[in-house]
Design a protein around this motif. Sequence first.
Motif, PDB file in Angstrom:
ATOM      1  N   LEU A 125      19.394 -18.513 -18.421  1.00  0.00           N
ATOM      2  CA  LEU A 125      18.638 -17.279 -18.241  1.00  0.00           C
ATOM      3  C   LEU A 125      17.632 -17.430 -17.107  1.00  0.00           C
ATOM      4  CD1 LEU A 125      17.797 -14.443 -19.076  1.00  0.00           C
ATOM      5  CD2 LEU A 125      16.370 -15.453 -20.873  1.00  0.00           C
ATOM      6  N   ARG A 126      16.994 -18.569 -17.071  1.00  0.00           N
ATOM      7  CA  ARG A 126      16.012 -18.824 -16.004  1.00  0.00           C
ATOM      8  C   ARG A 126      16.679 -18.785 -14.628  1.00  0.00           C
ATOM      9  NH1 ARG A 126      13.454 -23.628 -14.003  1.00  0.00           N
ATOM     10  NH2 ARG A 126      11.235 -23.296 -13.567  1.00  0.00           N
ATOM     11  N   LEU A 127      17.888 -19.328 -14.531  1.00  0.00           N
ATOM     12  CA  LEU A 127      18.609 -19.323 -13.260  1.00  0.00           C
ATOM     13  C   LEU A 127      18.998 -17.907 -12.854  1.00  0.00           C
ATOM     14  CD1 LEU A 127      19.850 -20.990 -10.981  1.00  0.00           C
ATOM     15  CD2 LEU A 127      21.937 -21.180 -12.360  1.00  0.00           C
ATOM     16  N   ILE A 128      19.376 -17.067 -13.811  1.00  0.00           N
ATOM     17  CA  ILE A 128      19.734 -15.674 -13.515  1.00  0.00           C
ATOM     18  C   ILE A 128      18.525 -14.925 -12.966  1.00  0.00           C
ATOM     19  CG2 ILE A 128      20.372 -13.469 -14.563  1.00  0.00           C
ATOM     20  CD1 ILE A 128      22.191 -15.031 -16.461  1.00  0.00           C
ATOM     21  N   LEU A 129      17.358 -15.091 -13.597  1.00  0.00           N
ATOM     22  CA  LEU A 129      16.147 -14.419 -13.135  1.00  0.00           C
ATOM     23  C   LEU A 129      15.757 -14.895 -11.740  1.00  0.00           C
ATOM     24  CD1 LEU A 129      14.022 -14.536 -16.425  1.00  0.00           C
ATOM     25  CD2 LEU A 129      15.378 -12.638 -15.541  1.00  0.00           C
ATOM     26  N   GLN A 130      15.870 -16.187 -11.524  1.00  0.00           N
ATOM     27  CA  GLN A 130      15.553 -16.741 -10.209  1.00  0.00           C
ATOM     28  C   GLN A 130      16.495 -16.193  -9.136  1.00  0.00           C
ATOM     29  OE1 GLN A 130      15.962 -20.992  -9.974  1.00  0.00           O
ATOM     30  NE2 GLN A 130      14.819 -21.177  -8.062  1.00  0.00           N
ATOM     31  N   ALA A 131      17.780 -16.115  -9.470  1.00  0.00           N
ATOM     32  CA  ALA A 131      18.768 -15.626  -8.501  1.00  0.00           C
ATOM     33  C   ALA A 131      18.518 -14.161  -8.148  1.00  0.00           C
ATOM     34  CB  ALA A 131      20.175 -15.815  -9.060  1.00  0.00           C
ATOM     35  N   MET A 132      18.159 -13.352  -9.150  1.00  0.00           N
ATOM     36  CA  MET A 132      17.910 -11.928  -8.874  1.00  0.00           C
ATOM     37  C   MET A 132      16.689 -11.738  -7.993  1.00  0.00           C
ATOM     38  SD  MET A 132      18.895  -9.869 -12.344  1.00  0.00           S
ATOM     39  CE  MET A 132      18.739  -8.321 -11.452  1.00  0.00           C
ATOM     40  N   LEU A 133      15.633 -12.484  -8.248  1.00  0.00           N
ATOM     41  CA  LEU A 133      14.441 -12.378  -7.410  1.00  0.00           C
ATOM     42  C   LEU A 133      14.731 -12.865  -5.994  1.00  0.00           C
ATOM     43  CD1 LEU A 133      11.665 -13.559  -9.894  1.00  0.00           C
ATOM     44  CD2 LEU A 133      12.023 -11.250  -9.021  1.00  0.00           C
ATOM     45  N   LEU A 134      15.481 -13.952  -5.874  1.00  0.00           N
ATOM     46  CA  LEU A 134      15.842 -14.455  -4.544  1.00  0.00           C
ATOM     47  C   LEU A 134      16.705 -13.457  -3.782  1.00  0.00           C
ATOM     48  CD1 LEU A 134      16.614 -18.264  -5.011  1.00  0.00           C
ATOM     49  CD2 LEU A 134      14.791 -17.236  -3.637  1.00  0.00           C
ATOM     50  N   LEU A 135      17.599 -12.788  -4.491  1.00  0.00           N
ATOM     51  CA  LEU A 135      18.455 -11.788  -3.850  1.00  0.00           C
ATOM     52  C   LEU A 135      17.613 -10.636  -3.310  1.00  0.00           C
ATOM     53  CD1 LEU A 135      21.288 -10.755  -3.169  1.00  0.00           C
ATOM     54  CD2 LEU A 135      21.398  -9.749  -5.466  1.00  0.00           C
ATOM     55  N   ALA A 136      16.670 -10.144  -4.128  1.00  0.00           N
ATOM     56  CA  ALA A 136      15.811  -9.043  -3.693  1.00  0.00           C
ATOM     57  C   ALA A 136      14.955  -9.448  -2.499  1.00  0.00           C
ATOM     58  CB  ALA A 136      14.927  -8.594  -4.856  1.00  0.00           C
ATOM     59  N   PHE A 137      14.327 -10.608  -2.584  1.00  0.00           N
ATOM     60  CA  PHE A 137      13.460 -11.055  -1.494  1.00  0.00           C
ATOM     61  C   PHE A 137      14.266 -11.465  -0.276  1.00  0.00           C
ATOM     62  CE2 PHE A 137      10.522 -12.543  -5.128  1.00  0.00           C
ATOM     63  CZ  PHE A 137      10.019 -11.261  -5.268  1.00  0.00           C
ATOM     64  N   GLY A 138      15.492 -11.973  -0.493  1.00  0.00           N
ATOM     65  CA  GLY A 138      16.339 -12.365   0.626  1.00  0.00           C
ATOM     66  C   GLY A 138      16.727 -11.185   1.492  1.00  0.00           C
TER      67      GLY A 138
END
Length: 498
Positions: free
Chosen positions: A207-220
């Motif tokens: 779950l932590r990895l999913i949240l991190q990936a979504m935030l990185l996608l938005a900021f990326g």
Amino acid sequence: MTWLVPLPVVLPLLGAALTLMMARRPRAQRTVSLSVLTVTLLVSGALLWLSTVEGPQVVAVGGWVAPLGIVLVADQLAALMLVVSAAVTVCVLVYSIGQGMADGSEDTPLSVYHPTYLVLTAGVTNAFLAGDLFNLYVGFEILLVASYVLLTLGGTASRIRAGTTYVVVSLLSSVIFLTAIGLVYAATGTLNLAQLASRLDELPDGLRLILQAMLLLAFGIKAAVFPLSSWLPDSYPTAPAPVTAVFAGLLTKVGVYAIIRTETLLFPGGRATSVLLVAALLTMLVGILGAVAQTDIKRLLSFTLVSHIGYLLFGVGLATQLGLASAIFYVVHHITVQTTLFLAAGLIEQRGGSSALDKLGGLAKLSPVLAVLFLVPALNLAGIPPFSGFLGKLGLIQAGVADGSVLAWLLVIGGVLTSLLTLYAVARVWNLAFWRTPHPDMPRATLPRLMVWPTVALVALGVGLTVVAGPLFDIGDQAAGDLLKRSGYVEAVFGGGQ
């Protein structure tokens, strides 16, 4: 003196309201805008000094203490970003006033420009000071609204088309970010960054990895990280020179800042670091290869902007103190130099009547001042010693060598190659626009002083970064250490209670 913390957000918003009421008084608009941004610069400098001497400065908006209310946090990283962004916005505003006078529109400018410019500034400062994810989202949305208005000023077909692409991509990023915020709140019960620093550690790894990936996608997307960067070279070059300059200098860096803040505070040592390093390498190489192929100066600089975002991700992905410190130093360098180059491109367009390389020539003889104003930041961007670009890249290379992993070594090689190709790209511009025989249809326009002097100021600031590289790198190193420890930020927000 924590009362200073909200001022970089409040002052531009008040200035925007005043300038909107002065729509028929352009001189008063200019006076208010310059005064507000100058005071914002002074306040930002004070916050940098306070955060260095006393630690992070925190304000609970409305008296609602964390984690119940909104907090604004000015630690060293945020304060340093405030100082650089304020300096850039002041210079670009003066430049835009000079351009308006050069175009004969000093008495009849677009009345919405100054209010929108100040709202943009407020969005940038709010994002830097945000102490919770939702307030960070608000800062991005303020940026989106203001930047869309600035991008489409004049209402030409090309600007409307570019603005449409920009707003669609930005809205997609915002939707992803808002979805991630909802998931984070559902999983942890809070959006306060200091509280999330501990609560996210308690979540299952998946779950932590999913949240991190979504935030990185938005900021990326917002930072124009490859392969999420194709929108930028098509959007920025169509805008007026001062708008393009402030976009290039600040907007993508807000996305990079968000990546630095969340990766260090919320997801330290996460499994996405390898992804960041791969993205950094691809962003460097694809961006600079795109720049080499361009025949228009603005588009070429837009691709170099994308390319050098890779250097910033390099330092963040290493997740070491030296890597982060070098990335922070390079952010300051890149904001200054990239903005300067776009202002110089605007001067080239003003003097030569075009930014297309096949329509320019002989500018070194026709305008030696303009030649210097382009050459110095161009060499700085390429990383020629002893400029700050060389020092920042050297720090990143040292951090990569110290890491010793295969990805780190690939990035070291990629960084050196990107620097060489950047030198080739700017040398090509110099050869075609400044050295060869002038194009017969090139006009003989003069350069307005109010466009030249702000560019001179930013060139001097870029050179000055080399002079103060030691103290600046010390600030970056201290900020990087605080980012990795996390405890100082959390204790400042909660007053040592949690």
